[in-house]
Design a protein around this motif. Structure first.
Motif, PDB file in Angstrom:
ATOM      1  N   VAL A   1       1.280  19.881 -40.778  1.00 27.22           N
ATOM      2  CA  VAL A   1       0.373  18.887 -40.183  1.00 27.22           C
ATOM      3  C   VAL A   1      -0.251  17.969 -41.241  1.00 27.22           C
ATOM      4  CG1 VAL A   1      -1.743  18.595 -38.834  1.00 27.22           C
ATOM      5  CG2 VAL A   1      -0.121  20.397 -38.233  1.00 27.22           C
ATOM      6  N   ASP A   2      -0.785  18.579 -42.279  1.00 24.03           N
ATOM      7  CA  ASP A   2      -1.515  17.810 -43.298  1.00 24.03           C
ATOM      8  C   ASP A   2      -1.024  18.265 -44.673  1.00 24.03           C
ATOM      9  OD1 ASP A   2      -3.342  16.156 -44.511  1.00 24.03           O
ATOM     10  OD2 ASP A   2      -5.041  17.525 -44.270  1.00 24.03           O
TER      11      ASP A   2
ATOM     12  N   SER B   1      -6.339  10.434 -50.813  1.00 24.14           N
ATOM     13  CA  SER B   1      -5.499   9.454 -50.112  1.00 24.14           C
ATOM     14  C   SER B   1      -5.579   8.093 -50.795  1.00 24.14           C
ATOM     15  CB  SER B   1      -5.989   9.320 -48.682  1.00 24.14           C
ATOM     16  OG  SER B   1      -6.123  10.584 -48.107  1.00 24.14           O
ATOM     17  N   ALA B   2      -4.430   7.561 -51.048  1.00 23.12           N
ATOM     18  CA  ALA B   2      -4.400   6.252 -51.700  1.00 23.12           C
ATOM     19  C   ALA B   2      -4.734   5.152 -50.694  1.00 23.12           C
ATOM     20  CB  ALA B   2      -3.023   6.005 -52.288  1.00 23.12           C
TER      21      ALA B   2
ATOM     22  N   ALA C   1      -4.285   1.534 -48.966  1.00 27.02           N
ATOM     23  CA  ALA C   1      -3.153   0.655 -48.693  1.00 27.02           C
ATOM     24  C   ALA C   1      -3.344  -0.652 -49.445  1.00 27.02           C
ATOM     25  CB  ALA C   1      -3.065   0.386 -47.217  1.00 27.02           C
TER      26      ALA C   1
ATOM     27  N   ARG D   1     -12.436   4.612 -43.807  1.00 25.43           N
ATOM     28  CA  ARG D   1     -11.063   5.121 -43.818  1.00 25.43           C
ATOM     29  C   ARG D   1     -10.503   5.165 -42.398  1.00 25.43           C
ATOM     30  NH1 ARG D   1      -8.648   9.015 -47.449  1.00 25.43           N
ATOM     31  NH2 ARG D   1     -10.670   9.121 -48.491  1.00 25.43           N
TER      32      ARG D   1
ATOM     33  N   ARG E   1      -0.141  -1.002 -41.123  1.00 31.55           N
ATOM     34  CA  ARG E   1      -0.519  -1.864 -42.255  1.00 31.55           C
ATOM     35  C   ARG E   1      -0.194  -3.325 -41.949  1.00 31.55           C
ATOM     36  NH1 ARG E   1       3.477  -1.245 -46.455  1.00 31.55           N
ATOM     37  NH2 ARG E   1       4.265  -3.157 -45.534  1.00 31.55           N
TER      38      ARG E   1
ATOM     39  N   PHE F   1      -9.828   0.805 -44.976  1.00 30.47           N
ATOM     40  CA  PHE F   1      -8.606   1.048 -45.734  1.00 30.47           C
ATOM     41  C   PHE F   1      -7.791   2.106 -45.005  1.00 30.47           C
ATOM     42  CE2 PHE F   1      -9.584   5.137 -47.753  1.00 30.47           C
ATOM     43  CZ  PHE F   1     -10.970   5.174 -47.705  1.00 30.47           C
ATOM     44  N   LEU F   2      -6.488   1.998 -45.188  1.00 32.94           N
ATOM     45  CA  LEU F   2      -5.574   2.874 -44.443  1.00 32.94           C
ATOM     46  C   LEU F   2      -5.245   4.109 -45.268  1.00 32.94           C
ATOM     47  CD1 LEU F   2      -3.703   3.326 -41.994  1.00 32.94           C
ATOM     48  CD2 LEU F   2      -1.983   1.930 -43.167  1.00 32.94           C
ATOM     49  N   ASP F   3      -5.515   5.268 -44.703  1.00 31.89           N
ATOM     50  CA  ASP F   3      -5.155   6.537 -45.347  1.00 31.89           C
ATOM     51  C   ASP F   3      -3.648   6.734 -45.192  1.00 31.89           C
ATOM     52  OD1 ASP F   3      -4.682   9.314 -45.826  1.00 31.89           O
ATOM     53  OD2 ASP F   3      -6.810   9.690 -45.541  1.00 31.89           O
ATOM     54  N   LEU F   4      -2.959   6.886 -46.303  1.00 34.43           N
ATOM     55  CA  LEU F   4      -1.492   6.960 -46.260  1.00 34.43           C
ATOM     56  C   LEU F   4      -0.959   8.375 -46.080  1.00 34.43           C
ATOM     57  CD1 LEU F   4      -0.625   4.335 -49.002  1.00 34.43           C
ATOM     58  CD2 LEU F   4      -0.702   4.058 -46.526  1.00 34.43           C
ATOM     59  N   ASN F   5      -1.851   9.290 -45.736  1.00 29.51           N
ATOM     60  CA  ASN F   5      -1.416  10.675 -45.474  1.00 29.51           C
ATOM     61  C   ASN F   5      -1.713  11.030 -44.019  1.00 29.51           C
ATOM     62  OD1 ASN F   5      -0.639  11.580 -48.250  1.00 29.51           O
ATOM     63  ND2 ASN F   5      -2.746  10.961 -48.637  1.00 29.51           N
ATOM     64  N   PRO F   6      -0.824  10.657 -43.100  1.00 26.95           N
ATOM     65  CA  PRO F   6      -1.092  10.932 -41.689  1.00 26.95           C
ATOM     66  C   PRO F   6      -1.063  12.432 -41.374  1.00 26.95           C
ATOM     67  CG  PRO F   6       0.788   9.430 -41.957  1.00 26.95           C
ATOM     68  CD  PRO F   6       0.469  10.001 -43.299  1.00 26.95           C
ATOM     69  N   PHE F   7      -1.765  12.814 -40.329  1.00 25.73           N
ATOM     70  CA  PHE F   7      -1.619  14.154 -39.772  1.00 25.73           C
ATOM     71  C   PHE F   7      -0.354  14.149 -38.904  1.00 25.73           C
ATOM     72  CE2 PHE F   7      -5.515  16.711 -40.455  1.00 25.73           C
ATOM     73  CZ  PHE F   7      -6.224  15.788 -41.211  1.00 25.73           C
TER      74      PHE F   7
END
Lengths: 377, 225
Positions: A364-365, A374-375, A377, B3, B22, B35-41
């Motif tokens: 999931v994560d 988290s970077a 965008a 976020r 994005r 800002f967009l978190d690039l680690n989705p669940f």
């Protein structure tokens, strides 16, 4: 027990330092460098004990260096402690860019603040306190038998380490063990008969064989015994299965691949004398998912029972579910470099508050390293 | 800056949805507010969210909220289910139920939540813009969709049922969602999708606008309300 292991310029490990605990589980996507980390430890062990790696894949020096740095030194630094010695050892060794056949560039061994020896570029910076000092350039740690602490450190870093990646054929009819030279259960379990013989003949602790059998009974309730066919010259392991009042004897080679693989892990964990450090690559492979809880219990029990610290790699959410946030290390690829560290703080908190289950760090994560949030965008 | 965390269905979506969002946020000039978190669940489907009295949904919202500066959670899932929890699947109803449940994790209070179902699959949106993909090589140099490919029918919300299978047939090197969906998302023309009756895509754009608006107003919403 190895507390910290720093590797420089071994495949994707350009400079990676990892804090290790009693149990450490490495998780990350395929190709991030988990196996490289494990192989680095096995490589150092084989270099110190045999002069060469056992693993054929590690015998080509040029392929061991980072792809981005085809000419460079390779270094290892370990901080480790041994039961009965109060202070930690620190051992450092650097291999020259020409390869391990050309001696060492530098090497040192410390115990707390005390330095037993240190050599750099073929000269002693700290000479070992001996009348007949060995020539520098070659690794000294295995050549100073008269200083017991050095011998202890050498033993911990060689025969004290087991690196296990059991093939699907392990303990089976076509399994050919090939690796030799380090005492204890070989990396591929090829000498398992001798390992079981050592356990059976040990009268100091009769509970070892009972524990192994009891664990196997939880895997398969019909198992009543797992014994050698002969104590003197064993040719096979016989597994007794009890049905009602009758016992069926099967050779271990006739058992399923999953049973044999599970048993190989138990032999590694219960071998006598025990290892200081046990490394297992993807132990879940071939094992019934419902038995992974049992295997995880064995891994977690080993350190406190004096059977060695355990380092695992895994891709199994079901296995990972049995480990805590403190025990898990995330492995990620940053460009061409492997980075390994504790999981991100928010994931640690989410695990502690049961907002995430450990296995969900693989699904999931996906696990992230503490300092790479988290970077944007 | 707040976020935006994404909840997606599978590993293919985990690479493609961030690219899609994005691009849409860039069109909305939204980067001043989030800002967009690039680690989705990667939640594996809506059924898993509802499991254990929505326990997973609430747990994972809680885990998302642990990430610093949480402003919003956007859920983008496939809507190709026939039934859910014994009833016929209705995307609007299920999205509304998730929104309601999310309030138990203090959504609407501490952060916003919006749920969007693709109809049928994420790839349905790519198919709606397939003419813009025709004959263009993918970023990695492989050939993409065959030249001259047309979308399969008038009602792209409902057909094809097997969107992944359809793309597999029209792509020269086959289609693997994990490998290819992000690459196609990079080059698909959104105007083509907007010009087709794709309510689910409009719903996605509307959800993003709602989130951005809420963040700009320093308030929080759950959508659909």
């Amino acid at each position: 027990m190895i507390r910290r292991f720093r590797v420089q310029n071994f495949k994707s490990l350009e400079d990676t330092s990892v804090d290790l605990g009693d149990v450490t589980v490495l998780v990350g996507r395929s190709g991030t460098g988990k196996t490289n980390f494990v192989n680095a430890l096995g490589y150092l062990r084989d270099y110190l004990s045999l002069g060469n790696p056992q693993n054929p894949e590690l015998q080509d020096w040029r392929r061991l260096l980072p792809a981005t740095k085809p000419k460079c030194h390779m270094s290892f630094e370990l901080e480790f402690d041994v039961k009965g010695i109060q202070e930690p050892f620190t051992y450092c060794v650097t291999l020259p860019q020409a390869g391990p056949g050309h001696g060492v560039t530098s090497e040192s061994l410390r115990l707390g603040d005390r330095t037993f020896f240190a050599q750099v570029e073929g000269k002693w910076e700290v000479e070992p306190p001996l009348v007949a000092v060995p020539q520098p350039r070659l690794p000294a740690i295995g050549r100073i038998p008269s200083i017991s602490e050095v011998v202890i450190a050498y033993t911990a870093l060689t025969s004290g380490i087991g690196c296990y990646d059991f093939p699907g054929t392990v303990l089976g009819p076509v399994h050919q063990g090939t690796r030799q030279g380090i005492s204890g259960l070989n990396d591929d379990a090829g000498n398992y008969l001798q390992t079981l013989k050592d356990i059976v003949k040990n009268l100091q602790d009769l509970n070892v064989r009972k524990s192994i059998t009891a664990t196997l009974q939880r895997l398969n309730p019909s198992v009543s015994a797992v014994e050698l066919d002969s104590i003197q010259q064993p040719q096979a392991v016989v597994v007794g299965h009890k049905f009602d009042e009758r016992t069926l004897e099967l050779k271990l080679t006739q058992e399923s691949g999953g049973f044999r693989r599970f048993y190989a892990h138990l032999l590694a964990l219960y071998q006598l004398p025990p290892k200081q450090t046990l490394v297992f690559e993807e132990p879940e492979n071939g094992i019934y998912p419902g038995a992974l809880a049992l295997l995880a219990e064995e891994f977690k029990a080993a350190p406190s029972a004096g059977r060695g610290q355990v380092i695992l790699t895994t891709h199994s959410p079901r296995l990972l579910d049995h480990f805590s946030a403190e025990e898990i290390r995330a492995v990620v690829l940053d460009g061409f470099q492997t980075r390994i560290g504790r999981i991100s703080r928010e994931q640690q908190e989410a695990l502690k508050e049961q907002l995430l289950e450990p296995g969900e760090l693989l699904t999931v994560d996906p696990a992230r390293i503490e300092d790479t949030e988290s970077a944007n965008a | 800056m707040k976020r935006l965390v994404l909840f997606v269905e599978g590993d293919g979506d985990a690479s493609a949805v961030p690219v899609l969002v994005r691009r849409l946020l860039t069109e909305l000039n939204a980067w001043d507010s989030l800002f967009l978190d690039l680690n989705p669940f990667v939640v594996g489907g809506v059924n898993r969210l509802f499991k254990d009295d929505s326990g997973n949904w609430l747990r994972w919202l809680g885990a998302a909220a642990k990430r610093g500066s949480i402003g919003a959670v956007l859920v983008v899932l496939d809507g190709d289910l026939r039934r859910i929890r014994g009833k016929p699947f209705c995307a609007a109803n299920v999205a509304r139920e998730l929104a309601q449940q999310s309030k138990r994790a203090r959504a609407g209070d501490l952060f916003s939540v919006a749920t969007v179902f693709a109809c049928q699959e994420y790839e349905s949106w790519l198919i709606a813009g397939v003419e813009s993909l025709c004959g263009k090589p993918l970023k990695d140099g492989r050939p993409g969709v065959r030249p001259g490919t047309q979308p399969p029918g008038q009602n792209l919300e409902l057909a094809p049922r097997d969107a992944k299978g359809w793309l597999k047939r029209v792509m020269e090197s086959g289609y693997n969602p994990v490998r290819d969906s992000a690459l196609l998302t990079e080059i698909v023309d959104f105007e083509l999708i907007r010009n087709r009756p794709m309510r689910s895509f409009r719903r996605l754009e509307s959800a993003l606008s709602t989130i951005v608006g809420a963040l700009r107003n320093q308030s929080h919403v759950v959508s659909p309300g």
